[in-house]
Design a protein around this motif. Sequence first.
Motif, short mmCIF file in Angstrom:
data_model
loop_
_atom_site.label_atom_id
_atom_site.label_comp_id
_atom_site.label_asym_id
_atom_site.label_seq_id
_atom_site.Cartn_x
_atom_site.Cartn_y
_atom_site.Cartn_z
N GLN A 170 -52.92 -31.03 14.25
CA GLN A 170 -52.86 -29.65 14.74
C GLN A 170 -51.42 -29.16 14.84
O GLN A 170 -51.19 -27.99 15.14
N ARG A 184 -62.09 -22.53 12.94
CA ARG A 184 -62.45 -22.93 14.29
C ARG A 184 -63.53 -22.05 14.90
O ARG A 184 -64.03 -22.33 15.97
N LEU A 231 -62.14 -32.51 11.52
CA LEU A 231 -62.59 -31.60 12.58
C LEU A 231 -61.41 -31.13 13.44
O LEU A 231 -61.48 -30.09 14.07
N ALA A 270 -70.15 -34.01 16.76
CA ALA A 270 -68.98 -34.30 17.59
C ALA A 270 -69.20 -33.79 19.01
O ALA A 270 -68.82 -34.44 19.98
N TYR A 272 -59.61 -23.54 24.79
CA TYR A 272 -59.40 -23.52 23.35
C TYR A 272 -58.23 -22.62 22.97
O TYR A 272 -57.58 -22.84 21.96
N ASP A 276 -65.62 -32.60 25.44
CA ASP A 276 -64.27 -32.24 25.88
C ASP A 276 -63.26 -32.33 24.74
O ASP A 276 -62.36 -31.51 24.64
N ARG A 277 -63.44 -33.35 23.90
CA ARG A 277 -62.50 -33.49 22.77
C ARG A 277 -62.59 -32.28 21.85
O ARG A 277 -61.59 -31.79 21.34
N VAL A 278 -63.82 -31.79 21.63
CA VAL A 278 -64.00 -30.61 20.78
C VAL A 278 -63.31 -29.41 21.42
O VAL A 278 -62.58 -28.67 20.77
N ARG A 279 -63.54 -29.27 22.71
CA ARG A 279 -62.95 -28.15 23.44
C ARG A 279 -61.43 -28.22 23.35
O ARG A 279 -60.77 -27.21 23.08
N PHE A 280 -60.88 -29.41 23.55
CA PHE A 280 -59.42 -29.55 23.53
C PHE A 280 -58.90 -29.79 22.12
O PHE A 280 -57.78 -30.25 21.93
N SER A 281 -59.74 -29.51 21.12
CA SER A 281 -59.24 -29.45 19.75
C SER A 281 -59.20 -28.00 19.29
O SER A 281 -59.07 -27.71 18.12
N GLY A 282 -59.39 -27.08 20.22
CA GLY A 282 -59.23 -25.66 19.91
C GLY A 282 -60.51 -24.93 19.53
O GLY A 282 -60.45 -23.87 18.93
N TYR A 283 -61.67 -25.50 19.88
CA TYR A 283 -62.92 -24.82 19.59
C TYR A 283 -63.50 -24.21 20.86
O TYR A 283 -63.44 -24.82 21.92
N ASP A 284 -64.08 -23.02 20.70
CA ASP A 284 -64.78 -22.41 21.81
C ASP A 284 -66.21 -22.97 21.78
O ASP A 284 -67.07 -22.47 21.06
N LEU A 340 -69.52 -30.71 13.49
CA LEU A 340 -69.02 -30.31 14.80
C LEU A 340 -70.10 -30.49 15.87
O LEU A 340 -69.81 -30.92 16.99
N SER A 384 -69.49 -20.82 21.98
CA SER A 384 -69.90 -19.97 20.87
C SER A 384 -70.76 -20.75 19.87
O SER A 384 -71.65 -20.19 19.24
N PHE A 385 -70.52 -22.05 19.75
CA PHE A 385 -71.32 -22.84 18.83
C PHE A 385 -72.72 -23.08 19.38
O PHE A 385 -73.70 -23.04 18.65
N TYR A 422 -64.60 -39.05 18.09
CA TYR A 422 -66.02 -38.91 17.77
C TYR A 422 -66.49 -40.21 17.13
O TYR A 422 -66.28 -40.44 15.95
N VAL A 444 -55.06 -24.63 23.42
CA VAL A 444 -54.87 -25.50 22.25
C VAL A 444 -54.32 -24.68 21.09
O VAL A 444 -53.37 -25.07 20.42
#
Lengths: 248, 378
Positions: free
Chosen positions: A166, A112, A106, B232, A78, B238-246, B229, B249-250, A95, A81
């Motif tokens: 982004q 984030r 999203l 998602a 992350y 993986d898409r969430v991870r590679f959209s800049g989310y950790d 989220l 932590s969620f 999604y 990114v």
Amino acid sequence: MSLDKSIVLAIEDLTVSFDGFKAVDSLNLYVERNELRVIIGPNGAGKTTVLDLICGKTRSTTGSIRFKDIELTRLPEYRIVQAGVGRKFQTPSIYENLSVYENLELSYPAGRGVMGCLTFKRTETIRERIREIASMIFLDDQMETMAGLLSHGQKQWLEIGMLLIQDPELLMLDEPVAGMSVSEREKTAELLNRISAGRSVIVIEHDMEFVKRIAHKVTVLHQGKLLAEGNMESVQHNPKVVEVYLGH
Amino acid sequence: MKSFYENWLGGRDGAVGMLVLAVVIMVAFPLMFDIFRLNLIGKYLTYAFAAVGLVMVWGYGGVLSLGQGVFFGLGGYCIAMFLKLEASDLVSTQHQTTPGIPDFMDWNQLTALPAFWQPFHSLTFAIIAALVLPALFAWVIGVAMFKRRVSGVYFSIITQAVAAILTILVVGQQGYTGGINGITDLKTLHGWNINTTSAKYVLYYVNAVLLLLAIMVCRFVLTSKLGRLLLALRDKEDRVRFSGYDVASFKIFIFCLGAVISAIGGAMFTLQVGFMSPSFVGIVPSIEMVIFAAIGGRTSLIGAVYGTLLVNAGKTAFSESFPQLWLLLMGGLFIGVVMLFPNGVAGLYDGWFKPLVARWKSRRPVMVRVADPLAKSE
């Protein structure tokens, strides 16, 4: 002008070994600002692995990947990114159970963290940006459609849009026109030429006609190693490239 | 006002569901049942907290925790420790070898109150501990698991192991924890006798209000961007991870939220039932909580409450007449629900009852349309 030619991504001596098999073998690759680079090569050449290494999905065995002044090899995904690297996967990765609007929302780079998500508000700026991106990827009349109901080509566009929102400095696209119709390919080529302004783009592609239309510079990989690099013309006539890839 | 309606109640459907639930547990039950039965329902409603927490963790977070009893127990024990200390005053413990300490400590040859019991003289501390301790424990487990991307069945097994370990610890350390009997003979809360009928009514209503509040907090989380989220995440992690989310932590957040909600249930259990024991910490109660959520519908916050009530009503009815058969029946019920109605009671309501109502409502226009072609053919 000299700034435009500065190097954004520097891959040096990069090796990744899976149980002794070197998928990428002491690779050196430099991508300049505002450049659109296409990576080609036969199956198993290590193209996708290179993208995986850059975005942190796979960890390198040795070597370095520097993006601007940041070493990416040990950074969590992350953070890579957030540093400005966006990556589109080979099969459309969106999604499916959310609408096109929600998919883009999203991906919008705000809120984030956990608290950021809880307090996130749809402001006019964000709405405006989502509309702008949606019209760029030809989906502005499909905002409320569930992403799973889109056609294959539209899914590909949506994922590109999710990256564009982004505003990454380095955009990596793995086979963006796979499974697209001829007219969709045309549109995608236009789209890529438009979005590559102001950022660097790395594209993996097999369709040579498409590569010709978009590439500034082409890198040929073979067995994890760099085989040739240069403009389309010189690569196409390179005897080594013809032998391993283009010949058959 | 609009945002409260949309985000905390969940729009029209959610608000109606909340209202019906509030009327059922706060008006209908107290009118229908005597205090003995109502207290029993109050006990079931404390389990509903755990089920609501599981809806968040399992239904929306996508991680099946088989250790929610741990958090239920932690919340319950924190309050029980305070109540036990209040019950162990010098006068009522004057016949012990060491007066002034809880009776089970005296039986286990302890001569002084252990240091970790000391702060539980304060109710404020006990309440804070009942909320913070489970959250902290969940956070530690969450960091250890989710940062390493442990998920699926491995996560479930590890949470189950934690539940087993904690039970063994509580049972084994009899002198400090009351052992297998738990902490019993709880009497007063700041001098207020919790065993009287009026206290039971008060606690029942406090419990009901807290449960509704917990559901509202969950609703708020789900209607925020975090809810989308989570959806998602279950779809394309993986898409969430590679959209800049950790991503971790969620998952940690949702696991901690589920733990705290479960712990509130545990605390209210102690207050209403008057004791806390390891039989609410271990594997069996933890799995029962999963069954409550599954039968209610694992993605329905309100369904989880009905699921809990239904299963426990069944348990009470059946275990009175066929005590041995109940466990088998519940296992069968769980398998049946998962196979036939994966969305539980809530799924039945949405998929069967709602269309039925919709059809009934639109009956007249349909008949008019049917009448037309008949008129033409004649």
